[in-house]
Design a protein around this motif. Structure first.
Motif, PDB file in Angstrom:
ATOM      1  N   MET A 186      25.226  39.634  48.607  1.00 46.91           N
ATOM      2  CA  MET A 186      26.446  39.284  47.892  1.00 46.91           C
ATOM      3  C   MET A 186      27.024  40.543  47.269  1.00 46.91           C
ATOM      4  O   MET A 186      26.356  41.554  47.148  1.00 46.91           O
ATOM      5  N   VAL A 187      28.242  40.480  46.872  1.00 47.26           N
ATOM      6  CA  VAL A 187      28.965  41.630  46.346  1.00 47.26           C
ATOM      7  C   VAL A 187      28.664  41.898  44.868  1.00 47.26           C
ATOM      8  O   VAL A 187      28.944  42.987  44.378  1.00 47.26           O
ATOM      9  N   ILE A 188      28.071  40.979  44.160  1.00 47.68           N
ATOM     10  CA  ILE A 188      27.837  41.131  42.719  1.00 47.68           C
ATOM     11  C   ILE A 188      27.095  42.431  42.386  1.00 47.68           C
ATOM     12  O   ILE A 188      27.514  43.147  41.468  1.00 47.68           O
ATOM     13  N   PRO A 189      26.011  42.786  43.087  1.00 48.84           N
ATOM     14  CA  PRO A 189      25.342  44.056  42.758  1.00 48.84           C
ATOM     15  C   PRO A 189      26.244  45.286  42.918  1.00 48.84           C
ATOM     16  O   PRO A 189      26.081  46.274  42.202  1.00 48.84           O
ATOM     17  N   LEU A 232      29.393  45.363  42.195  1.00 44.59           N
ATOM     18  CA  LEU A 232      30.331  45.379  41.075  1.00 44.59           C
ATOM     19  C   LEU A 232      29.661  45.764  39.756  1.00 44.59           C
ATOM     20  O   LEU A 232      30.332  46.195  38.825  1.00 44.59           O
ATOM     21  N   LYS A 233      28.346  45.600  39.668  1.00 40.71           N
ATOM     22  CA  LYS A 233      27.621  45.829  38.404  1.00 40.71           C
ATOM     23  C   LYS A 233      27.928  47.178  37.752  1.00 40.71           C
ATOM     24  O   LYS A 233      28.179  47.221  36.553  1.00 40.71           O
ATOM     25  N   LEU A 269      33.830  35.669  50.525  1.00 41.47           N
ATOM     26  CA  LEU A 269      33.367  35.882  49.152  1.00 41.47           C
ATOM     27  C   LEU A 269      33.884  34.830  48.172  1.00 41.47           C
ATOM     28  O   LEU A 269      33.669  34.958  46.970  1.00 41.47           O
ATOM     29  N   THR A 270      34.555  33.813  48.648  1.00 42.98           N
ATOM     30  CA  THR A 270      35.027  32.737  47.777  1.00 42.98           C
ATOM     31  C   THR A 270      33.828  31.851  47.448  1.00 42.98           C
ATOM     32  O   THR A 270      33.562  30.857  48.115  1.00 42.98           O
ATOM     33  N   GLN A 271      33.095  32.272  46.426  1.00 43.79           N
ATOM     34  CA  GLN A 271      31.848  31.619  46.023  1.00 43.79           C
ATOM     35  C   GLN A 271      31.852  31.377  44.522  1.00 43.79           C
ATOM     36  O   GLN A 271      32.333  32.215  43.746  1.00 43.79           O
ATOM     37  N   ARG A 272      31.311  30.259  44.094  1.00 44.29           N
ATOM     38  CA  ARG A 272      31.257  29.907  42.677  1.00 44.29           C
ATOM     39  C   ARG A 272      30.467  30.939  41.862  1.00 44.29           C
ATOM     40  O   ARG A 272      30.823  31.259  40.741  1.00 44.29           O
ATOM     41  N   LYS A 273      29.393  31.466  42.432  1.00 45.26           N
ATOM     42  CA  LYS A 273      28.569  32.440  41.717  1.00 45.26           C
ATOM     43  C   LYS A 273      29.368  33.711  41.412  1.00 45.26           C
ATOM     44  O   LYS A 273      29.287  34.255  40.309  1.00 45.26           O
ATOM     45  N   LEU A 274      30.137  34.192  42.377  1.00 41.61           N
ATOM     46  CA  LEU A 274      30.975  35.369  42.144  1.00 41.61           C
ATOM     47  C   LEU A 274      32.058  35.062  41.118  1.00 41.61           C
ATOM     48  O   LEU A 274      32.311  35.867  40.217  1.00 41.61           O
ATOM     49  N   ALA A 275      32.690  33.908  41.211  1.00 42.09           N
ATOM     50  CA  ALA A 275      33.731  33.528  40.249  1.00 42.09           C
ATOM     51  C   ALA A 275      33.161  33.500  38.829  1.00 42.09           C
ATOM     52  O   ALA A 275      33.773  34.016  37.894  1.00 42.09           O
ATOM     53  N   THR A 276      31.987  32.935  38.669  1.00 40.74           N
ATOM     54  CA  THR A 276      31.340  32.872  37.352  1.00 40.74           C
ATOM     55  C   THR A 276      31.027  34.267  36.837  1.00 40.74           C
ATOM     56  O   THR A 276      31.250  34.575  35.655  1.00 40.74           O
ATOM     57  N   ASP A 277      30.516  35.137  37.702  1.00 41.72           N
ATOM     58  CA  ASP A 277      30.201  36.507  37.302  1.00 41.72           C
ATOM     59  C   ASP A 277      31.456  37.255  36.853  1.00 41.72           C
ATOM     60  O   ASP A 277      31.432  37.986  35.860  1.00 41.72           O
ATOM     61  N   LEU A 278      32.544  37.070  37.558  1.00 34.23           N
ATOM     62  CA  LEU A 278      33.795  37.732  37.178  1.00 34.23           C
ATOM     63  C   LEU A 278      34.286  37.241  35.821  1.00 34.23           C
ATOM     64  O   LEU A 278      34.753  38.042  34.997  1.00 34.23           O
ATOM     65  N   ILE A 279      34.166  35.954  35.572  1.00 38.37           N
ATOM     66  CA  ILE A 279      34.554  35.390  34.270  1.00 38.37           C
ATOM     67  C   ILE A 279      33.699  36.012  33.166  1.00 38.37           C
ATOM     68  O   ILE A 279      34.205  36.405  32.115  1.00 38.37           O
ATOM     69  N   GLU A 280      32.394  36.118  33.404  1.00 36.10           N
ATOM     70  CA  GLU A 280      31.477  36.698  32.406  1.00 36.10           C
ATOM     71  C   GLU A 280      31.801  38.159  32.114  1.00 36.10           C
ATOM     72  O   GLU A 280      31.492  38.653  31.038  1.00 36.10           O
ATOM     73  N   HIS A 281      32.426  38.846  33.074  1.00 36.19           N
ATOM     74  CA  HIS A 281      32.810  40.246  32.883  1.00 36.19           C
ATOM     75  C   HIS A 281      34.290  40.401  32.526  1.00 36.19           C
ATOM     76  O   HIS A 281      34.852  41.487  32.625  1.00 36.19           O
ATOM     77  N   ASN A 282      34.907  39.300  32.114  1.00 35.95           N
ATOM     78  CA  ASN A 282      36.316  39.299  31.689  1.00 35.95           C
ATOM     79  C   ASN A 282      37.245  39.895  32.737  1.00 35.95           C
ATOM     80  O   ASN A 282      38.195  40.614  32.416  1.00 35.95           O
ATOM     81  N   ALA A 283      36.972  39.594  33.990  1.00 34.58           N
ATOM     82  CA  ALA A 283      37.826  40.026  35.095  1.00 34.58           C
ATOM     83  C   ALA A 283      38.607  38.827  35.619  1.00 34.58           C
ATOM     84  O   ALA A 283      38.249  37.673  35.363  1.00 34.58           O
TER      85      ALA A 283
END
Length: 114
Positions: free
Chosen positions: A1-4, A6-7, A22-36
């Motif tokens: 996944m792309v999350i690592p 972006l870290k 990449l339209t995945q709930r996990k990525l969307a949640t991670d972006l929200i947590e990083h205020n993106a």
């Protein structure tokens, strides 16, 4: 996944765009947590989400915005967009602010052979 990937980046306040893969709930949640912010493409990999969006725009009327036809890269193209916030509380996808559909009819220019 792309999350690592972006870290190490400071994505606060940035808009991340992603294709359907990449339209995945996990990525969307991670972006929200990083205020993106995010813009995701929805296709057949999210069939329920795609069908909900298709239904809301079925029988749509005039677009919210339409640009005049342009000639570029050997074709005439016109883009129109329809948007709505009516699905924000209905969709099971993190951080939905609005959904939209873009229509891009094109006419390929025919080149005469010499």
């Amino acid at each position: 996944m792309v999350i690592p990937l972006l870290k190490p980046l400071d994505i606060t306040g940035k808009t991340i765009t992603a294709d359907a893969l990449l339209t995945q709930r996990k990525l969307a949640t991670d972006l929200i947590e990083h205020n993106a912010h995010s813009v995701f493409t929805v296709k057949d990999n999210q069939p329920t989400l795609r069908e909900d969006i298709r239904l809301i725009f079925e029988g749509r009327s005039q677009p919210d915005f339409s640009e005049p036809p342009t000639l570029a890269q050997g074709r005439i193209e016109q883009r129109s967009i329809w948007t709505t916030t009516r699905l924000n509380h209905y969709l099971d996808f993190p951080g939905v602010g609005q959904v939209f559909v873009i229509e891009r009819p094109t006419i390929n220019r025919v080149r005469a052979s010499v």
